[in-house]
Design a protein around this motif. Structure first.
Motif, PDB file in Angstrom:
ATOM      1  N   ARG A 128      57.241   0.486  30.191  1.00 34.20           N
ATOM      2  CA  ARG A 128      57.067  -0.435  31.317  1.00 34.20           C
ATOM      3  C   ARG A 128      56.326  -1.698  30.901  1.00 34.20           C
ATOM      4  NH1 ARG A 128      54.995   1.283  36.937  1.00 34.20           N
ATOM      5  NH2 ARG A 128      55.389  -0.957  37.140  1.00 34.20           N
ATOM      6  N   LEU A 129      55.305  -1.535  30.083  1.00 35.71           N
ATOM      7  CA  LEU A 129      54.575  -2.719  29.638  1.00 35.71           C
ATOM      8  C   LEU A 129      55.479  -3.659  28.859  1.00 35.71           C
ATOM      9  CD1 LEU A 129      51.180  -1.208  28.432  1.00 35.71           C
ATOM     10  CD2 LEU A 129      51.631  -2.455  30.546  1.00 35.71           C
ATOM     11  N   GLY A 130      56.363  -3.090  28.034  1.00 39.48           N
ATOM     12  CA  GLY A 130      57.245  -3.909  27.218  1.00 39.48           C
ATOM     13  C   GLY A 130      58.185  -4.771  28.019  1.00 39.48           C
ATOM     14  N   THR A 131      58.469  -4.390  29.267  1.00 37.73           N
ATOM     15  CA  THR A 131      59.389  -5.174  30.087  1.00 37.73           C
ATOM     16  C   THR A 131      58.690  -5.982  31.166  1.00 37.73           C
ATOM     17  OG1 THR A 131      59.750  -3.235  31.506  1.00 37.73           O
ATOM     18  CG2 THR A 131      61.321  -3.598  29.723  1.00 37.73           C
ATOM     19  N   GLU A 132      57.454  -5.640  31.531  1.00 42.70           N
ATOM     20  CA  GLU A 132      56.812  -6.281  32.680  1.00 42.70           C
ATOM     21  C   GLU A 132      55.511  -7.006  32.383  1.00 42.70           C
ATOM     22  OE1 GLU A 132      56.562  -3.657  36.084  1.00 42.70           O
ATOM     23  OE2 GLU A 132      58.327  -2.539  35.436  1.00 42.70           O
ATOM     24  N   CYS A 135      52.004 -10.702  28.663  1.00 43.86           N
ATOM     25  CA  CYS A 135      51.647 -11.088  27.296  1.00 43.86           C
ATOM     26  C   CYS A 135      52.373 -10.148  26.336  1.00 43.86           C
ATOM     27  CB  CYS A 135      50.132 -11.015  27.093  1.00 43.86           C
ATOM     28  SG  CYS A 135      49.469  -9.332  27.130  1.00 43.86           S
ATOM     29  N   PRO A 136      52.374 -10.453  25.042  1.00 45.06           N
ATOM     30  CA  PRO A 136      52.998  -9.533  24.089  1.00 45.06           C
ATOM     31  C   PRO A 136      52.351  -8.148  24.122  1.00 45.06           C
ATOM     32  CG  PRO A 136      52.643 -11.670  23.065  1.00 45.06           C
ATOM     33  CD  PRO A 136      51.943 -11.709  24.389  1.00 45.06           C
ATOM     34  N   LEU A 229      54.689  -3.661  10.779  1.00 43.20           N
ATOM     35  CA  LEU A 229      54.930  -4.028  12.179  1.00 43.20           C
ATOM     36  C   LEU A 229      56.390  -4.418  12.334  1.00 43.20           C
ATOM     37  CD1 LEU A 229      53.502  -4.598  14.977  1.00 43.20           C
ATOM     38  CD2 LEU A 229      53.441  -6.994  14.265  1.00 43.20           C
ATOM     39  N   LEU A 230      56.990  -3.978  13.439  1.00 35.87           N
ATOM     40  CA  LEU A 230      58.334  -4.400  13.824  1.00 35.87           C
ATOM     41  C   LEU A 230      58.207  -5.244  15.076  1.00 35.87           C
ATOM     42  CD1 LEU A 230      61.445  -4.355  13.817  1.00 35.87           C
ATOM     43  CD2 LEU A 230      61.330  -2.128  14.966  1.00 35.87           C
ATOM     44  N   VAL A 231      58.759  -6.453  15.053  1.00 39.93           N
ATOM     45  CA  VAL A 231      58.668  -7.374  16.185  1.00 39.93           C
ATOM     46  C   VAL A 231      60.050  -7.549  16.786  1.00 39.93           C
ATOM     47  CG1 VAL A 231      57.850  -9.625  16.979  1.00 39.93           C
ATOM     48  CG2 VAL A 231      56.817  -8.573  14.950  1.00 39.93           C
ATOM     49  N   VAL A 232      60.175  -7.258  18.081  1.00 37.21           N
ATOM     50  CA  VAL A 232      61.464  -7.380  18.758  1.00 37.21           C
ATOM     51  C   VAL A 232      61.269  -8.118  20.078  1.00 37.21           C
ATOM     52  CG1 VAL A 232      62.470  -5.302  17.736  1.00 37.21           C
ATOM     53  CG2 VAL A 232      61.192  -5.120  19.875  1.00 37.21           C
ATOM     54  N   GLY A 233      62.363  -8.646  20.593  1.00 45.81           N
ATOM     55  CA  GLY A 233      62.330  -9.337  21.875  1.00 45.81           C
ATOM     56  C   GLY A 233      62.859  -8.455  22.980  1.00 45.81           C
ATOM     57  N   SER A 234      62.362  -8.682  24.187  1.00 46.42           N
ATOM     58  CA  SER A 234      62.865  -7.987  25.372  1.00 46.42           C
ATOM     59  C   SER A 234      63.443  -9.019  26.315  1.00 46.42           C
ATOM     60  CB  SER A 234      61.741  -7.214  26.068  1.00 46.42           C
ATOM     61  OG  SER A 234      62.214  -6.644  27.277  1.00 46.42           O
ATOM     62  N   HIS A 235      64.729  -8.874  26.649  1.00 45.06           N
ATOM     63  CA  HIS A 235      65.406  -9.817  27.534  1.00 45.06           C
ATOM     64  C   HIS A 235      65.416  -9.335  28.979  1.00 45.06           C
ATOM     65  CE1 HIS A 235      66.970 -12.102  24.096  1.00 45.06           C
ATOM     66  NE2 HIS A 235      67.193 -10.933  23.534  1.00 45.06           N
ATOM     67  N   HIS A 236      64.778  -8.209  29.247  1.00 49.66           N
ATOM     68  CA  HIS A 236      64.824  -7.616  30.586  1.00 49.66           C
ATOM     69  C   HIS A 236      63.449  -7.666  31.235  1.00 49.66           C
ATOM     70  CE1 HIS A 236      68.840  -6.060  29.707  1.00 49.66           C
ATOM     71  NE2 HIS A 236      68.367  -5.753  28.518  1.00 49.66           N
ATOM     72  N   ARG A 237      63.421  -7.978  32.521  1.00 47.20           N
ATOM     73  CA  ARG A 237      62.160  -8.061  33.245  1.00 47.20           C
ATOM     74  C   ARG A 237      61.780  -6.743  33.909  1.00 47.20           C
ATOM     75  NH1 ARG A 237      58.687 -11.024  31.570  1.00 47.20           N
ATOM     76  NH2 ARG A 237      57.565 -10.682  33.519  1.00 47.20           N
ATOM     77  N   HIS A 238      62.669  -5.773  33.912  1.00 47.66           N
ATOM     78  CA  HIS A 238      62.346  -4.492  34.526  1.00 47.66           C
ATOM     79  C   HIS A 238      62.875  -3.376  33.636  1.00 47.66           C
ATOM     80  CE1 HIS A 238      60.942  -6.411  38.180  1.00 47.66           C
ATOM     81  NE2 HIS A 238      62.036  -7.139  38.168  1.00 47.66           N
ATOM     82  N   GLU A 239      62.157  -2.269  33.609  1.00 43.93           N
ATOM     83  CA  GLU A 239      62.522  -1.157  32.738  1.00 43.93           C
ATOM     84  C   GLU A 239      63.896  -0.592  33.076  1.00 43.93           C
ATOM     85  OE1 GLU A 239      60.738   3.167  31.394  1.00 43.93           O
ATOM     86  OE2 GLU A 239      60.089   2.212  33.240  1.00 43.93           O
ATOM     87  N   LEU A 240      64.230  -0.480  34.374  1.00 43.35           N
ATOM     88  CA  LEU A 240      65.518   0.084  34.753  1.00 43.35           C
ATOM     89  C   LEU A 240      66.651  -0.768  34.203  1.00 43.35           C
ATOM     90  CD1 LEU A 240      67.158   2.180  36.242  1.00 43.35           C
ATOM     91  CD2 LEU A 240      66.947   0.795  38.328  1.00 43.35           C
ATOM     92  N   SER A 241      66.497  -2.091  34.271  1.00 42.68           N
ATOM     93  CA  SER A 241      67.512  -2.980  33.713  1.00 42.68           C
ATOM     94  C   SER A 241      67.661  -2.762  32.219  1.00 42.68           C
ATOM     95  CB  SER A 241      67.137  -4.441  33.999  1.00 42.68           C
ATOM     96  OG  SER A 241      67.983  -5.325  33.313  1.00 42.68           O
ATOM     97  N   THR A 257      59.021   4.156  13.347  1.00 45.73           N
ATOM     98  CA  THR A 257      57.990   4.868  12.589  1.00 45.73           C
ATOM     99  C   THR A 257      56.839   3.943  12.220  1.00 45.73           C
ATOM    100  OG1 THR A 257      59.217   4.428  10.544  1.00 45.73           O
ATOM    101  CG2 THR A 257      59.623   6.534  11.647  1.00 45.73           C
ATOM    102  N   CYS A 258      56.736   2.815  12.911  1.00 48.63           N
ATOM    103  CA  CYS A 258      55.645   1.868  12.689  1.00 48.63           C
ATOM    104  C   CYS A 258      55.299   1.234  14.031  1.00 48.63           C
ATOM    105  CB  CYS A 258      56.050   0.790  11.675  1.00 48.63           C
ATOM    106  SG  CYS A 258      57.330  -0.336  12.278  1.00 48.63           S
ATOM    107  N   PRO A 259      54.166   0.527  14.135  1.00 48.59           N
ATOM    108  CA  PRO A 259      53.859  -0.184  15.384  1.00 48.59           C
ATOM    109  C   PRO A 259      54.966  -1.168  15.743  1.00 48.59           C
ATOM    110  CG  PRO A 259      51.912  -0.076  14.004  1.00 48.59           C
ATOM    111  CD  PRO A 259      53.053   0.430  13.168  1.00 48.59           C
ATOM    112  N   VAL A 260      55.224  -1.285  17.045  1.00 46.95           N
ATOM    113  CA  VAL A 260      56.283  -2.165  17.550  1.00 46.95           C
ATOM    114  C   VAL A 260      55.673  -3.200  18.476  1.00 46.95           C
ATOM    115  CG1 VAL A 260      58.439  -2.305  18.854  1.00 46.95           C
ATOM    116  CG2 VAL A 260      57.979  -0.306  17.423  1.00 46.95           C
ATOM    117  N   ALA A 261      55.904  -4.481  18.186  1.00 49.70           N
ATOM    118  CA  ALA A 261      55.483  -5.571  19.073  1.00 49.70           C
ATOM    119  C   ALA A 261      56.683  -6.012  19.891  1.00 49.70           C
ATOM    120  CB  ALA A 261      54.945  -6.746  18.264  1.00 49.70           C
ATOM    121  N   ILE A 262      56.492  -6.099  21.215  1.00 50.73           N
ATOM    122  CA  ILE A 262      57.574  -6.498  22.114  1.00 50.73           C
ATOM    123  C   ILE A 262      57.215  -7.845  22.735  1.00 50.73           C
ATOM    124  CG2 ILE A 262      58.951  -5.853  24.112  1.00 50.73           C
ATOM    125  CD1 ILE A 262      58.160  -2.966  23.602  1.00 50.73           C
ATOM    126  N   ILE A 263      58.095  -8.816  22.530  1.00 53.35           N
ATOM    127  CA  ILE A 263      57.882 -10.178  23.014  1.00 53.35           C
ATOM    128  C   ILE A 263      58.877 -10.464  24.131  1.00 53.35           C
ATOM    129  CG2 ILE A 263      57.621 -12.598  22.339  1.00 53.35           C
ATOM    130  CD1 ILE A 263      55.874 -10.575  20.758  1.00 53.35           C
TER     131      ILE A 263
END
Length: 273
Positions: A128-132, A135-136, A229-241, A257-263
């Motif tokens: 949920r944090l990754g989509t809503e 901040c990163p 670290l793995l850095v990825v983008g999230s194009h969705h504003r809600h987890e269900l989407s 298998t490593c920390p993931v940063a979601i932007i």
């Protein structure tokens, strides 16, 4: 405004590893660290003190305070020079962390429960944090590999993850792997003139381009198997989407298998509003 790095904790070892990672990142960013433990029991009407005849240090509130004290000690050991504060908000974990995301430099959580099917369907804290979040977000998974490369997953919709990835690579003196996944399934690379601009901004960062083919999520997981670290983008504003549309960020969040940063990545239609 000196925005803090905020880390959410529970009573798990996974969350304490997240505290260590967050403390180290706060030190690298020269930011304070704020440790949160959501205390939901008052909302449920549960008795908070020790049971009759039990030791005075018993009870739910004292247990929550011990969680924070343990996390505080772990943070001070990991980064002695960082200013650390704690909070015990009386609310749900996601609610507390989303609220603090508006004043945070970065949100950090552990990976507890993220790999479980029930957690995926019902909504884990990290998902949920990754989509809503405002901040990163970094979800700390797997064994920490401080000197592994930073992997940035970039796609055809833009390079919004690159500032975060380059800055982290520069702070940690790690190689940055630009893992480009094309929607057509054929890997491509960034043009040289684009790379030159990034090299000018971050001259100490070694850049490696790695075009990926096949399923984006699986390709990124393979590319980041030894990453710090793995850095990825999230194009969705809600987890269900994100779940319905098969979000790559959600896929790697549950299996990396490593920390993931979601932007959070704004689509062109959103950024023009």
């Amino acid at each position: 405004m000196n925005r803090p790095v905020v880390v959410g904790v529970d009573d798990s070892e996974e969350s304490l590893r997240a505290v260590e990672w967050a403390a180290g990142e706060a030190e690298r960013r020269r930011r304070p660290l704020h440790i949160l433990h959501a205390f939901i029991w008052p909302l449920l009407g549960a008795p908070l003190g020790p049971a009759p005849g039990a030791p005075p240090e018993g009870g739910l509130r004292h247990a929550a305070e011990r969680v924070l004290a343990t996390a505080l000690a772990r943070a001070q050991t990991a980064a002695p020079g960082v200013e650390v504060s704690t909070g015990l908000p009386e609310t749900e974990p996601v609610t507390a962390l989303l609220h603090h995301s508006h004043q945070a430099e970065l949100l950090v959580v552990g990976s507890r429960g993220l790999g479980e099917i029930g957690g995926l369907l019902l909504g884990s804290v990290g998902a949920r944090l990754g989509t809503e979040a405002a901040c990163p977000v970094v979800v700390v998974r797997g064994p920490l590999t401080p000197h592994g490369p930073v992997v940035a997953g970039i796609d055809d919709e833009g390079q919004a993850v690159l500032p975060f990835a380059f800055e982290y690579a520069a702070r940690t003196a790690n190689t940055l792997i630009l893992a480009h996944v094309s929607a057509e399934g054929s890997g491509t690379v960034l043009p040289e003139h684009v790379l030159d601009r990034w090299r000018e901004r971050f001259p100490t960062v070694t850049i490696v381009q790695e075009p990926l083919t096949g399923h984006p999520g699986k390709a990124l997981l393979h590319a980041s198997s030894q990453a710090s670290l793995l850095v990825v983008g999230s194009h969705h504003r809600h987890e269900l989407s994100a779940l319905v549309h098969g979000s790559v960020s959600q896929a790697v969040l549950h299996h990396a298998t490593c920390p993931v940063a979601i932007i959070q990545v704004q689509r062109p239609a959103e950024s023009s509003r």
